[in-house]
Design a protein around this motif. Structure first.
Motif, PDB file in Angstrom:
ATOM      1  N   ASP A  35       0.975  -1.446  -0.016  1.00  0.00           N
ATOM      2  CA  ASP A  35       0.112   0.253   0.029  1.00  0.00           C
ATOM      3  C   ASP A  35       1.517   0.757   0.201  1.00  0.00           C
ATOM      4  O   ASP A  35       1.435   1.556   0.883  1.00  0.00           O
ATOM      5  CB  ASP A  35      -0.854  -0.058   1.238  1.00  0.00           C
ATOM      6  CG  ASP A  35      -2.424   0.909   1.258  1.00  0.00           C
ATOM      7  OD1 ASP A  35      -1.610   1.571   0.508  1.00  0.00           O
ATOM      8  OD2 ASP A  35      -2.337   1.592   2.065  1.00  0.00           O
ATOM      9  N   ARG A  36       1.647   1.996  -1.293  1.00  0.00           N
ATOM     10  CA  ARG A  36       2.353   3.315  -1.261  1.00  0.00           C
ATOM     11  C   ARG A  36       1.480   3.518  -0.874  1.00  0.00           C
ATOM     12  O   ARG A  36       2.636   5.408  -0.480  1.00  0.00           O
ATOM     13  CB  ARG A  36       3.238   2.744  -2.450  1.00  0.00           C
ATOM     14  CG  ARG A  36       3.513   1.994  -3.420  1.00  0.00           C
ATOM     15  CD  ARG A  36       3.570   1.466  -4.799  1.00  0.00           C
ATOM     16  NE  ARG A  36       5.360   1.498  -5.161  1.00  0.00           N
ATOM     17  CZ  ARG A  36       6.297   1.576  -4.669  1.00  0.00           C
ATOM     18  NH1 ARG A  36       6.298   2.899  -3.783  1.00  0.00           N
ATOM     19  NH2 ARG A  36       7.593   1.054  -5.132  1.00  0.00           N
ATOM     20  N   ASN A  37       0.150   4.205  -0.814  1.00  0.00           N
ATOM     21  CA  ASN A  37      -0.404   5.296  -0.235  1.00  0.00           C
ATOM     22  C   ASN A  37      -0.904   5.036   1.137  1.00  0.00           C
ATOM     23  O   ASN A  37      -1.208   6.124   1.488  1.00  0.00           O
ATOM     24  CB  ASN A  37      -1.699   5.584  -0.766  1.00  0.00           C
ATOM     25  CG  ASN A  37      -2.379   7.148  -0.820  1.00  0.00           C
ATOM     26  OD1 ASN A  37      -1.242   8.068  -0.975  1.00  0.00           O
ATOM     27  ND2 ASN A  37      -3.451   6.660  -0.335  1.00  0.00           N
ATOM     28  N   VAL A 116       6.399   5.630  -0.400  1.00  0.00           N
ATOM     29  CA  VAL A 116       5.109   6.909   0.043  1.00  0.00           C
ATOM     30  C   VAL A 116       5.577   8.630  -0.848  1.00  0.00           C
ATOM     31  O   VAL A 116       4.759   8.552  -1.219  1.00  0.00           O
ATOM     32  CB  VAL A 116       5.665   6.917   1.438  1.00  0.00           C
ATOM     33  CG1 VAL A 116       4.681   5.527   2.132  1.00  0.00           C
ATOM     34  CG2 VAL A 116       6.426   7.759   2.400  1.00  0.00           C
ATOM     35  N   ASN A 119       3.193   9.609  -3.010  1.00  0.00           N
ATOM     36  CA  ASN A 119       1.741   9.891  -2.745  1.00  0.00           C
ATOM     37  C   ASN A 119       1.422  10.500  -1.132  1.00  0.00           C
ATOM     38  O   ASN A 119       0.989  10.306  -0.594  1.00  0.00           O
ATOM     39  CB  ASN A 119       1.151   8.124  -2.203  1.00  0.00           C
ATOM     40  CG  ASN A 119       1.567   7.579  -3.563  1.00  0.00           C
ATOM     41  OD1 ASN A 119       1.158   7.374  -4.566  1.00  0.00           O
ATOM     42  ND2 ASN A 119       2.574   5.825  -3.113  1.00  0.00           N
ATOM     43  N   TYR A 121       1.381  13.248  -0.912  1.00  0.00           N
ATOM     44  CA  TYR A 121       0.263  14.837  -2.087  1.00  0.00           C
ATOM     45  C   TYR A 121      -1.404  13.892  -1.539  1.00  0.00           C
ATOM     46  O   TYR A 121      -2.597  15.126  -1.665  1.00  0.00           O
ATOM     47  CB  TYR A 121       0.543  15.333  -2.418  1.00  0.00           C
ATOM     48  CG  TYR A 121       1.315  16.383  -2.603  1.00  0.00           C
ATOM     49  CD1 TYR A 121       1.406  16.921  -1.452  1.00  0.00           C
ATOM     50  CD2 TYR A 121       2.287  16.283  -3.648  1.00  0.00           C
ATOM     51  CE1 TYR A 121       2.328  18.481  -1.937  1.00  0.00           C
ATOM     52  CE2 TYR A 121       3.870  16.646  -3.049  1.00  0.00           C
ATOM     53  CZ  TYR A 121       3.351  17.822  -2.512  1.00  0.00           C
ATOM     54  OH  TYR A 121       4.805  19.011  -2.356  1.00  0.00           O
ATOM     55  N   ARG A 122      -1.376  12.460  -1.570  1.00  0.00           N
ATOM     56  CA  ARG A 122      -2.482  11.916  -1.659  1.00  0.00           C
ATOM     57  C   ARG A 122      -2.673  11.111  -0.424  1.00  0.00           C
ATOM     58  O   ARG A 122      -3.524  10.390   0.617  1.00  0.00           O
ATOM     59  CB  ARG A 122      -2.495  10.942  -2.105  1.00  0.00           C
ATOM     60  CG  ARG A 122      -2.370  10.745  -4.026  1.00  0.00           C
ATOM     61  CD  ARG A 122      -2.999   9.926  -4.821  1.00  0.00           C
ATOM     62  NE  ARG A 122      -2.103  10.059  -6.118  1.00  0.00           N
ATOM     63  CZ  ARG A 122      -1.583   9.815  -6.578  1.00  0.00           C
ATOM     64  NH1 ARG A 122      -0.676   8.843  -6.058  1.00  0.00           N
ATOM     65  NH2 ARG A 122      -0.520  10.078  -7.852  1.00  0.00           N
ATOM     66  N   ALA A 124      -0.101   9.507   2.073  1.00  0.00           N
ATOM     67  CA  ALA A 124       1.286   8.747   2.582  1.00  0.00           C
ATOM     68  C   ALA A 124       2.228   9.724   3.866  1.00  0.00           C
ATOM     69  O   ALA A 124       2.476  10.808   3.503  1.00  0.00           O
ATOM     70  CB  ALA A 124       1.707   8.131   1.631  1.00  0.00           C
TER      71      ALA A 124
END
Length: 178
Positions: A35-37, A116, A119, A121-122, A124
């Motif tokens: 889960d890279r986020n 991470v 990501n 800005y999402r 992470a």
């Protein structure tokens, strides 16, 4: 007085025994890549237990993806001596935590951050914490060592956590000291 320390440089968990640090690190990377986020917290902490003829130290490494699971392992070290002096034992716990933290070299930390980073800005994130089995409460005998041990962990560039927030040392590692 001379004594031999039983050092187990290998790590283990419920699925695997005899992992090298490199193998444990690769399991952490594999977990993070699921889960890279994710919101990852890499936590390292040590607890000890004095037994009749020895003192057992357990250092736990936990990579937590907030709300989505964790991967963890331990390393056991046995000193064939009853370490009854609280400061000596707490200092040894902190030293063993520092030892594992130092294995996470800049190169290894960058490898985790790189997972991470695309990501961020999402949402992470990645943080690294040193968990100390000490507390600042008035009833806690270890409160007089908090400033010293916290400073040692901070000097390694990671965030120190004490009771009740140091669950890798006070709960996870503690389970294996008995």
């Amino acid at each position: 007085m001379k004594f031999e320390i039983e050092r187990n440089e290998l790590f283990q968990n419920s699925q695997e025994n005899k992992m090298t640090f490199e193998q444990a690190f690769e399991r952490i990377i594999k977990f993070m890549n699921l889960d890279r986020n994710g919101n990852f917290r890499l936590m390292i902490g040590t607890d000890s237990q004095v037994h009749d003829k020895y003192t057992r130290f357990i250092t736990g490494i936990v990579i937590l993806n907030e709300g989505k699971g964790a991967w963890a392992c331990i390393r056991k070290i046995v000193i064939p001596k009853r370490m009854k002096m609280l400061h000596e034992r707490i200092s040894k716990e902190t030293s063993l935590t520092e030892e594992i933290v130092s294995m996470f070299t800049e190169e290894r930390k960058n490898k985790m951050i790189d997972i991470v980073l695309p990501n961020i800005y999402r949402g992470a994130s990645f943080t690294m914490e040193g968990h100390l089995d000490i507390g600042a409460g008035n009833r806690n005998k270890t409160r007089i060592f908090v400033a010293e041990m916290v400073e040692r962990i901070e000097s390694m560039g990671i965030e120190p956590k004490i009771k009740p927030n140091s669950f890798v040392a006070s709960c996870y590692a503690n389970r294996f000291t008995k």
